[in-house]
Design a protein around this motif. Sequence first.
Motif, PDB file in Angstrom:
ATOM      1  N   GLU A  48       6.583  -9.954  46.246  1.00  0.00           N
ATOM      2  CA  GLU A  48       7.016 -10.985  47.165  1.00  0.00           C
ATOM      3  C   GLU A  48       7.372 -12.289  46.380  1.00  0.00           C
ATOM      4  O   GLU A  48       6.750 -12.846  45.532  1.00  0.00           O
ATOM      5  CB  GLU A  48       5.612 -11.499  47.877  1.00  0.00           C
ATOM      6  CG  GLU A  48       6.211 -12.692  48.821  1.00  0.00           C
ATOM      7  CD  GLU A  48       5.291 -12.786  50.303  1.00  0.00           C
ATOM      8  OE1 GLU A  48       4.352 -12.142  50.590  1.00  0.00           O
ATOM      9  OE2 GLU A  48       5.734 -13.732  51.116  1.00  0.00           O
ATOM     10  N   GLN A 107       4.291  -2.759  49.713  1.00  0.00           N
ATOM     11  CA  GLN A 107       5.067  -4.124  49.235  1.00  0.00           C
ATOM     12  C   GLN A 107       5.140  -3.946  47.966  1.00  0.00           C
ATOM     13  O   GLN A 107       4.096  -3.774  47.229  1.00  0.00           O
ATOM     14  CB  GLN A 107       4.312  -5.204  49.843  1.00  0.00           C
ATOM     15  CG  GLN A 107       5.113  -6.494  49.294  1.00  0.00           C
ATOM     16  CD  GLN A 107       4.544  -7.727  49.840  1.00  0.00           C
ATOM     17  OE1 GLN A 107       4.024  -7.680  51.347  1.00  0.00           O
ATOM     18  NE2 GLN A 107       4.108  -8.465  49.217  1.00  0.00           N
ATOM     19  N   ASP A 121      19.771  -8.964  43.086  1.00  0.00           N
ATOM     20  CA  ASP A 121      19.305 -10.243  43.932  1.00  0.00           C
ATOM     21  C   ASP A 121      20.214 -10.475  45.222  1.00  0.00           C
ATOM     22  O   ASP A 121      20.537  -9.540  45.873  1.00  0.00           O
ATOM     23  CB  ASP A 121      19.262 -11.520  43.027  1.00  0.00           C
ATOM     24  CG  ASP A 121      18.519 -12.532  43.582  1.00  0.00           C
ATOM     25  OD1 ASP A 121      17.449 -12.363  44.103  1.00  0.00           O
ATOM     26  OD2 ASP A 121      19.037 -13.923  43.595  1.00  0.00           O
ATOM     27  N   GLU A 122      20.943 -11.739  45.363  1.00  0.00           N
ATOM     28  CA  GLU A 122      21.785 -12.058  46.543  1.00  0.00           C
ATOM     29  C   GLU A 122      22.690 -13.065  46.299  1.00  0.00           C
ATOM     30  O   GLU A 122      22.384 -13.873  45.061  1.00  0.00           O
ATOM     31  CB  GLU A 122      20.740 -12.613  47.565  1.00  0.00           C
ATOM     32  CG  GLU A 122      20.130 -13.927  47.319  1.00  0.00           C
ATOM     33  CD  GLU A 122      19.256 -14.633  48.452  1.00  0.00           C
ATOM     34  OE1 GLU A 122      17.947 -14.614  48.208  1.00  0.00           O
ATOM     35  OE2 GLU A 122      19.919 -15.081  49.503  1.00  0.00           O
ATOM     36  N   ASN A 148      20.832 -12.566  54.689  1.00  0.00           N
ATOM     37  CA  ASN A 148      21.069 -11.164  54.867  1.00  0.00           C
ATOM     38  C   ASN A 148      22.544 -10.672  54.914  1.00  0.00           C
ATOM     39  O   ASN A 148      23.108 -10.016  54.237  1.00  0.00           O
ATOM     40  CB  ASN A 148      20.282 -10.518  55.702  1.00  0.00           C
ATOM     41  CG  ASN A 148      20.080  -9.014  55.609  1.00  0.00           C
ATOM     42  OD1 ASN A 148      20.404  -8.387  54.395  1.00  0.00           O
ATOM     43  ND2 ASN A 148      19.678  -8.421  56.619  1.00  0.00           N
ATOM     44  N   LEU A 181      10.050  -7.545  48.723  1.00  0.00           N
ATOM     45  CA  LEU A 181      10.886  -6.428  48.061  1.00  0.00           C
ATOM     46  C   LEU A 181       9.629  -5.464  48.662  1.00  0.00           C
ATOM     47  O   LEU A 181       8.461  -5.064  48.373  1.00  0.00           O
ATOM     48  CB  LEU A 181      10.965  -6.093  46.731  1.00  0.00           C
ATOM     49  CG  LEU A 181      11.932  -7.303  46.042  1.00  0.00           C
ATOM     50  CD1 LEU A 181      12.045  -7.092  44.933  1.00  0.00           C
ATOM     51  CD2 LEU A 181      13.054  -7.259  46.977  1.00  0.00           C
ATOM     52  N   GLN A 229      15.005  -4.886  50.666  1.00  0.00           N
ATOM     53  CA  GLN A 229      15.198  -6.322  50.491  1.00  0.00           C
ATOM     54  C   GLN A 229      14.931  -7.038  51.770  1.00  0.00           C
ATOM     55  O   GLN A 229      15.786  -7.159  52.781  1.00  0.00           O
ATOM     56  CB  GLN A 229      16.295  -6.890  49.965  1.00  0.00           C
ATOM     57  CG  GLN A 229      16.223  -7.114  48.269  1.00  0.00           C
ATOM     58  CD  GLN A 229      17.365  -7.921  47.777  1.00  0.00           C
ATOM     59  OE1 GLN A 229      17.477  -8.482  46.747  1.00  0.00           O
ATOM     60  NE2 GLN A 229      18.247  -8.169  48.443  1.00  0.00           N
ATOM     61  N   TYR A 230      13.952  -7.816  52.215  1.00  0.00           N
ATOM     62  CA  TYR A 230      13.752  -8.506  53.253  1.00  0.00           C
ATOM     63  C   TYR A 230      13.904  -9.836  53.066  1.00  0.00           C
ATOM     64  O   TYR A 230      13.164 -10.605  52.061  1.00  0.00           O
ATOM     65  CB  TYR A 230      12.130  -8.226  54.008  1.00  0.00           C
ATOM     66  CG  TYR A 230      11.668  -8.966  54.955  1.00  0.00           C
ATOM     67  CD1 TYR A 230      11.639  -8.315  56.225  1.00  0.00           C
ATOM     68  CD2 TYR A 230      11.303 -10.227  55.032  1.00  0.00           C
ATOM     69  CE1 TYR A 230      11.459  -9.224  57.404  1.00  0.00           C
ATOM     70  CE2 TYR A 230      10.730 -10.925  56.122  1.00  0.00           C
ATOM     71  CZ  TYR A 230      10.953 -10.471  57.244  1.00  0.00           C
ATOM     72  OH  TYR A 230      10.807 -11.188  58.413  1.00  0.00           O
ATOM     73  N   PHE A 231      14.646 -10.501  53.906  1.00  0.00           N
ATOM     74  CA  PHE A 231      15.070 -11.996  53.531  1.00  0.00           C
ATOM     75  C   PHE A 231      13.926 -12.992  54.646  1.00  0.00           C
ATOM     76  O   PHE A 231      14.257 -12.737  55.644  1.00  0.00           O
ATOM     77  CB  PHE A 231      16.325 -12.179  54.152  1.00  0.00           C
ATOM     78  CG  PHE A 231      17.376 -11.765  52.982  1.00  0.00           C
ATOM     79  CD1 PHE A 231      17.874 -10.290  52.827  1.00  0.00           C
ATOM     80  CD2 PHE A 231      18.099 -12.477  51.915  1.00  0.00           C
ATOM     81  CE1 PHE A 231      18.633  -9.800  52.011  1.00  0.00           C
ATOM     82  CE2 PHE A 231      19.123 -11.967  51.287  1.00  0.00           C
ATOM     83  CZ  PHE A 231      19.293 -10.664  51.272  1.00  0.00           C
ATOM     84  N   GLU A 238      16.742  -7.084  56.764  1.00  0.00           N
ATOM     85  CA  GLU A 238      16.541  -6.033  55.712  1.00  0.00           C
ATOM     86  C   GLU A 238      17.812  -5.394  55.077  1.00  0.00           C
ATOM     87  O   GLU A 238      18.754  -5.061  56.022  1.00  0.00           O
ATOM     88  CB  GLU A 238      15.623  -5.113  56.167  1.00  0.00           C
ATOM     89  CG  GLU A 238      14.362  -5.545  56.203  1.00  0.00           C
ATOM     90  CD  GLU A 238      13.321  -4.697  56.729  1.00  0.00           C
ATOM     91  OE1 GLU A 238      11.882  -4.834  56.482  1.00  0.00           O
ATOM     92  OE2 GLU A 238      13.620  -3.618  57.342  1.00  0.00           O
ATOM     93  N   LYS A 251      12.282 -13.762  49.439  1.00  0.00           N
ATOM     94  CA  LYS A 251      12.381 -12.458  49.794  1.00  0.00           C
ATOM     95  C   LYS A 251      11.003 -11.663  49.524  1.00  0.00           C
ATOM     96  O   LYS A 251      10.433 -12.119  48.587  1.00  0.00           O
ATOM     97  CB  LYS A 251      13.698 -11.858  48.989  1.00  0.00           C
ATOM     98  CG  LYS A 251      15.046 -12.277  49.319  1.00  0.00           C
ATOM     99  CD  LYS A 251      16.098 -11.478  48.886  1.00  0.00           C
ATOM    100  CE  LYS A 251      16.147 -11.608  47.355  1.00  0.00           C
ATOM    101  NZ  LYS A 251      16.651 -13.023  46.924  1.00  0.00           N
ATOM    102  N   GLN A 304      16.903   0.398  43.152  1.00  0.00           N
ATOM    103  CA  GLN A 304      16.105  -0.180  42.311  1.00  0.00           C
ATOM    104  C   GLN A 304      16.583  -0.589  40.909  1.00  0.00           C
ATOM    105  O   GLN A 304      17.237   0.429  40.180  1.00  0.00           O
ATOM    106  CB  GLN A 304      14.823   0.572  42.096  1.00  0.00           C
ATOM    107  CG  GLN A 304      13.583   0.296  41.562  1.00  0.00           C
ATOM    108  CD  GLN A 304      12.464   0.920  41.785  1.00  0.00           C
ATOM    109  OE1 GLN A 304      12.449   2.111  41.995  1.00  0.00           O
ATOM    110  NE2 GLN A 304      11.371   0.292  41.448  1.00  0.00           N
TER     111      GLN A 304
END
Length: 261
Positions: free
Chosen positions: A9, A6, A195-196, A51, A15, A26-28, A78, A13, A83
Amino acid sequence: MVRRRQIYEGKAKILYEGPEPGTIIQYFKDDATAFNAQKKGTINGKGVLNNRISEHVFTLLSNIGVPTHFIRRLNMREQLVRQVEIVPIEVVVRNVAAGSLSQRLGIEEGTQLPRTLIEYYYKDDALGDPMITEEHIACFGWASQEEMHDIADMAIRVNDFMSGLFAGIGIRLVDFKLEFGRLWDGDYSRIILADEISPDGCRLWDMVTGEKLDKDRFRRDLGGEVEAYQEVARRLGLLMEEGAEVTTVLDLDKHRKKKGS
Ligand code: TMP
Protein backbone atom coordinates in the motif's frame (compact mmCIF):
# COMPACT_ATOMS: atom_id res chain seq x y z
CA MET A 1 -16.19 -11.89 -2.25
CA VAL A 2 -12.75 -13.46 -2.13
CA ARG A 3 -10.28 -11.03 -0.65
CA ARG A 4 -7.28 -10.57 -2.91
CA ARG A 5 -3.81 -10.64 -1.48
CA GLN A 6 -2.49 -7.12 -0.93
CA ILE A 7 1.13 -6.77 -1.93
CA TYR A 8 1.79 -3.15 -1.05
CA GLU A 9 0.00 0.00 0.00
CA GLY A 10 1.49 3.29 -1.12
CA LYS A 11 0.35 6.86 -0.59
CA ALA A 12 -2.01 6.98 -3.57
CA LYS A 13 -2.32 3.36 -4.70
CA ILE A 14 -2.70 -0.18 -3.42
CA LEU A 15 -1.16 -3.14 -5.26
CA TYR A 16 -2.89 -6.53 -5.22
CA GLU A 17 -1.79 -9.85 -6.60
CA GLY A 18 -3.06 -10.18 -10.19
CA PRO A 19 -5.08 -13.02 -11.72
CA GLU A 20 -2.08 -14.54 -13.52
CA PRO A 21 1.55 -14.87 -12.47
CA GLY A 22 3.54 -11.79 -13.37
CA THR A 23 0.52 -9.48 -13.13
CA ILE A 24 -0.52 -6.97 -10.49
CA ILE A 25 -3.70 -4.99 -9.91
CA GLN A 26 -3.16 -1.28 -9.26
CA TYR A 27 -5.97 0.28 -7.23
CA PHE A 28 -6.15 4.09 -7.31
CA LYS A 29 -7.12 5.69 -3.99
CA ASP A 30 -8.53 9.16 -3.38
CA ASP A 31 -5.83 9.82 -0.78
CA ALA A 32 -3.53 12.72 -1.49
CA THR A 33 -0.25 13.52 0.23
CA ALA A 34 2.34 16.21 -0.23
CA PHE A 35 5.75 17.11 1.19
CA ASN A 36 6.61 13.48 1.91
CA ALA A 37 3.21 12.83 3.49
CA GLN A 38 3.49 15.69 6.03
CA LYS A 39 0.29 17.00 4.45
CA LYS A 40 -2.54 14.50 4.00
CA GLY A 41 -6.01 14.74 2.53
CA THR A 42 -8.64 13.20 0.32
CA ILE A 43 -9.67 14.34 -3.13
CA ASN A 44 -13.02 12.66 -3.80
CA GLY A 45 -13.00 10.95 -7.17
CA LYS A 46 -9.27 11.49 -7.79
CA GLY A 47 -8.61 7.74 -8.03
CA VAL A 48 -11.22 7.29 -10.75
CA LEU A 49 -9.82 10.18 -12.78
CA ASN A 50 -6.17 9.17 -12.38
CA ASN A 51 -6.94 5.58 -13.35
CA ARG A 52 -8.58 6.83 -16.55
CA ILE A 53 -5.99 9.50 -17.37
CA SER A 54 -3.07 7.13 -16.74
CA GLU A 55 -4.69 4.42 -18.88
CA HIS A 56 -5.03 6.91 -21.71
CA VAL A 57 -1.48 8.25 -21.57
CA PHE A 58 0.13 4.81 -21.15
CA THR A 59 -1.89 3.46 -24.09
CA LEU A 60 -0.77 6.33 -26.32
CA LEU A 61 2.85 5.89 -25.21
CA SER A 62 2.72 2.20 -25.95
CA ASN A 63 1.30 3.04 -29.41
CA ILE A 64 4.44 5.06 -30.18
CA GLY A 65 6.69 2.24 -28.98
CA VAL A 66 7.45 3.16 -25.37
CA PRO A 67 7.26 -0.11 -23.38
CA THR A 68 5.02 0.20 -20.31
CA HIS A 69 3.66 -2.03 -17.56
CA PHE A 70 0.03 -1.23 -18.47
CA ILE A 71 -2.10 -4.17 -19.67
CA ARG A 72 -5.71 -3.00 -19.35
CA ARG A 73 -8.10 -1.09 -17.13
CA LEU A 74 -10.31 -3.42 -15.12
CA ASN A 75 -12.85 -1.00 -13.64
CA MET A 76 -13.18 2.56 -12.41
CA ARG A 77 -10.37 2.33 -9.87
CA GLU A 78 -8.26 -0.62 -10.98
CA GLN A 79 -5.93 -1.53 -13.78
CA LEU A 80 -4.01 -4.69 -14.58
CA VAL A 81 -0.28 -4.15 -14.99
CA ARG A 82 2.83 -6.27 -15.46
CA GLN A 83 4.75 -7.06 -12.33
CA VAL A 84 8.12 -5.34 -12.37
CA GLU A 85 10.98 -4.73 -10.00
CA ILE A 86 10.75 -1.01 -9.40
CA VAL A 87 14.03 0.87 -9.93
CA PRO A 88 14.36 2.93 -6.72
CA ILE A 89 14.71 6.22 -8.60
CA GLU A 90 12.15 8.95 -9.28
CA VAL A 91 12.90 10.54 -12.62
CA VAL A 92 11.77 14.17 -12.83
CA VAL A 93 11.67 15.86 -16.23
CA ARG A 94 11.39 19.65 -16.32
CA ASN A 95 10.60 22.03 -19.17
CA VAL A 96 9.71 25.10 -17.10
CA ALA A 97 11.04 26.15 -13.69
CA ALA A 98 8.65 25.42 -10.81
CA GLY A 99 8.45 23.78 -7.41
CA SER A 100 11.65 22.53 -5.83
CA LEU A 101 13.83 23.67 -8.75
CA SER A 102 12.63 27.25 -8.34
CA GLN A 103 13.12 27.07 -4.58
CA ARG A 104 16.55 25.44 -4.67
CA LEU A 105 18.07 27.67 -7.34
CA GLY A 106 15.99 30.84 -6.99
CA ILE A 107 14.59 30.69 -10.52
CA GLU A 108 11.22 32.35 -10.92
CA GLU A 109 8.36 29.89 -11.42
CA GLY A 110 7.24 29.88 -15.03
CA THR A 111 10.68 30.56 -16.52
CA GLN A 112 11.10 28.42 -19.64
CA LEU A 113 14.27 26.34 -19.26
CA PRO A 114 16.83 26.66 -22.06
CA ARG A 115 16.86 22.86 -22.33
CA THR A 116 14.97 19.97 -20.81
CA LEU A 117 16.31 19.02 -17.43
CA ILE A 118 16.30 15.49 -16.04
CA GLU A 119 16.75 15.02 -12.30
CA TYR A 120 16.97 11.86 -10.22
CA TYR A 121 15.70 11.33 -6.68
CA TYR A 122 16.33 8.28 -4.52
CA LYS A 123 13.00 6.64 -3.64
CA ASP A 124 13.16 6.48 0.14
CA ASP A 125 10.38 8.01 2.20
CA ALA A 126 12.40 7.87 5.42
CA LEU A 127 15.05 10.06 3.78
CA GLY A 128 12.47 12.29 2.06
CA ASP A 129 13.45 11.17 -1.49
CA PRO A 130 16.78 13.04 -1.70
CA MET A 131 18.06 14.33 -5.03
CA ILE A 132 20.92 12.22 -6.39
CA THR A 133 23.20 12.22 -9.43
CA GLU A 134 24.10 9.44 -11.85
CA GLU A 135 27.29 9.07 -9.83
CA HIS A 136 25.29 7.98 -6.79
CA ILE A 137 23.22 5.62 -8.92
CA ALA A 138 26.37 3.97 -10.30
CA CYS A 139 28.17 4.00 -6.95
CA PHE A 140 25.37 2.24 -5.07
CA GLY A 141 24.31 0.04 -7.99
CA TRP A 142 20.68 1.25 -8.08
CA ALA A 143 20.70 0.87 -11.88
CA SER A 144 23.33 -0.10 -14.45
CA GLN A 145 24.80 2.32 -17.00
CA GLU A 146 22.80 0.56 -19.71
CA GLU A 147 19.59 0.84 -17.73
CA MET A 148 20.22 4.54 -17.08
CA HIS A 149 20.76 5.05 -20.80
CA ASP A 150 17.36 3.45 -21.53
CA ILE A 151 15.70 5.40 -18.70
CA ALA A 152 17.01 8.79 -19.89
CA ASP A 153 16.13 7.94 -23.47
CA MET A 154 12.56 6.96 -22.57
CA ALA A 155 12.13 9.99 -20.30
CA ILE A 156 12.94 12.28 -23.25
CA ARG A 157 10.59 10.39 -25.58
CA VAL A 158 7.80 10.56 -23.00
CA ASN A 159 8.45 14.28 -22.53
CA ASP A 160 8.40 15.03 -26.27
CA PHE A 161 5.21 13.07 -26.74
CA MET A 162 3.40 14.41 -23.69
CA SER A 163 4.45 18.03 -24.35
CA GLY A 164 2.74 17.77 -27.75
CA LEU A 165 -0.27 15.89 -26.41
CA PHE A 166 -0.93 18.53 -23.76
CA ALA A 167 -0.05 21.51 -25.99
CA GLY A 168 -2.77 20.26 -28.34
CA ILE A 169 -5.35 20.71 -25.58
CA GLY A 170 -4.08 24.07 -24.37
CA ILE A 171 -1.99 22.76 -21.47
CA ARG A 172 1.66 23.51 -20.74
CA LEU A 173 3.57 20.47 -19.49
CA VAL A 174 5.79 22.13 -16.90
CA ASP A 175 7.33 19.04 -15.29
CA PHE A 176 6.52 15.48 -14.30
CA LYS A 177 7.80 12.44 -12.48
CA LEU A 178 8.29 8.96 -13.93
CA GLU A 179 9.12 5.60 -12.43
CA PHE A 180 10.62 2.65 -14.23
CA GLY A 181 10.75 -1.06 -13.53
CA ARG A 182 12.69 -4.14 -14.59
CA LEU A 183 10.64 -6.73 -16.43
CA TRP A 184 12.37 -10.06 -15.87
CA ASP A 185 12.47 -12.83 -18.43
CA GLY A 186 14.64 -15.64 -17.07
CA ASP A 187 18.06 -14.18 -16.30
CA TYR A 188 17.46 -11.09 -18.39
CA SER A 189 15.56 -7.93 -17.65
CA ARG A 190 14.56 -4.86 -19.61
CA ILE A 191 13.42 -1.46 -18.48
CA ILE A 192 9.78 -0.47 -18.94
CA LEU A 193 7.74 2.53 -17.80
CA ALA A 194 5.79 1.79 -14.60
CA ASP A 195 3.67 3.50 -11.91
CA GLU A 196 1.23 6.11 -13.30
CA ILE A 197 1.06 9.36 -15.25
CA SER A 198 -1.62 11.64 -13.86
CA PRO A 199 -2.06 15.17 -12.47
CA ASP A 200 -0.69 13.79 -9.17
CA GLY A 201 2.82 13.64 -10.63
CA CYS A 202 2.75 16.30 -13.33
CA ARG A 203 2.56 20.09 -13.34
CA LEU A 204 -0.04 21.10 -15.92
CA TRP A 205 -0.79 24.78 -16.50
CA ASP A 206 -3.51 26.18 -18.70
CA MET A 207 -1.65 27.83 -21.60
CA VAL A 208 -3.86 30.92 -21.66
CA THR A 209 -4.71 31.61 -18.03
CA GLY A 210 -1.79 29.85 -16.32
CA GLU A 211 -4.29 28.10 -14.06
CA LYS A 212 -2.85 25.05 -12.31
CA LEU A 213 -4.57 21.81 -13.29
CA ASP A 214 -2.60 19.43 -11.05
CA LYS A 215 -1.73 18.42 -7.50
CA ASP A 216 -0.25 21.85 -6.72
CA ARG A 217 -3.89 22.84 -6.07
CA PHE A 218 -3.71 20.50 -3.07
CA ARG A 219 -0.08 21.17 -2.11
CA ARG A 220 -0.69 24.94 -2.08
CA ASP A 221 -4.23 24.91 -0.67
CA LEU A 222 -5.72 26.43 -3.80
CA GLY A 223 -8.91 24.31 -3.74
CA GLY A 224 -10.78 22.99 -6.77
CA GLU A 225 -8.62 19.86 -7.01
CA VAL A 226 -11.23 17.52 -8.46
CA GLU A 227 -12.46 20.14 -10.93
CA ALA A 228 -8.88 20.59 -12.17
CA TYR A 229 -8.30 16.83 -12.65
CA GLN A 230 -11.71 16.61 -14.33
CA GLU A 231 -10.76 19.42 -16.69
CA VAL A 232 -7.63 17.53 -17.74
CA ALA A 233 -9.71 14.39 -18.38
CA ARG A 234 -12.31 16.41 -20.28
CA ARG A 235 -9.73 18.04 -22.56
CA LEU A 236 -8.17 14.63 -23.22
CA GLY A 237 -11.59 13.57 -24.49
CA LEU A 238 -12.14 11.08 -21.69
CA LEU A 239 -15.52 12.41 -20.62
CA MET A 240 -18.20 11.66 -23.17
CA GLU A 241 -20.44 14.60 -22.40
CA GLU A 242 -19.04 17.75 -20.92
CA GLY A 243 -19.27 17.53 -17.16
CA ALA A 244 -22.10 15.02 -17.22
CA GLU A 245 -20.20 11.78 -17.57
CA VAL A 246 -17.68 12.29 -14.83
CA THR A 247 -20.42 13.29 -12.44
CA THR A 248 -22.15 10.04 -13.29
CA VAL A 249 -18.90 8.11 -12.89
CA LEU A 250 -18.16 9.69 -9.54
CA ASP A 251 -21.75 9.18 -8.33
CA LEU A 252 -21.64 5.56 -9.42
CA ASP A 253 -18.37 5.14 -7.60
CA LYS A 254 -19.84 6.58 -4.38
CA HIS A 255 -22.84 4.29 -4.75
CA ARG A 256 -20.60 1.22 -5.21
CA LYS A 257 -18.50 2.17 -2.20
CA LYS A 258 -21.66 2.50 -0.05
CA LYS A 259 -22.79 -0.93 -1.18
CA GLY A 260 -19.29 -2.17 -0.36
CA SER A 261 -18.79 -3.78 -3.75
P1 TMP B 1 9.18 19.16 -7.36
O1 TMP B 1 9.25 20.48 -8.03
O2 TMP B 1 8.45 19.19 -6.06
O3 TMP B 1 10.54 18.52 -7.23
O4 TMP B 1 8.30 18.20 -8.30
C1 TMP B 1 8.64 17.98 -9.65
C2 TMP B 1 7.56 17.15 -10.31
O5 TMP B 1 7.55 15.82 -9.81
C3 TMP B 1 6.15 17.65 -10.08
O6 TMP B 1 5.42 17.53 -11.30
C4 TMP B 1 5.56 16.76 -9.05
C5 TMP B 1 6.31 15.48 -9.23
N1 TMP B 1 6.58 14.82 -7.95
C6 TMP B 1 5.99 13.60 -7.67
O7 TMP B 1 5.25 13.06 -8.47
N2 TMP B 1 6.29 13.00 -6.48
C7 TMP B 1 7.11 13.52 -5.56
O8 TMP B 1 7.34 12.92 -4.51
C8 TMP B 1 7.71 14.80 -5.86
C9 TMP B 1 8.61 15.47 -4.86
C10 TMP B 1 7.41 15.40 -7.06
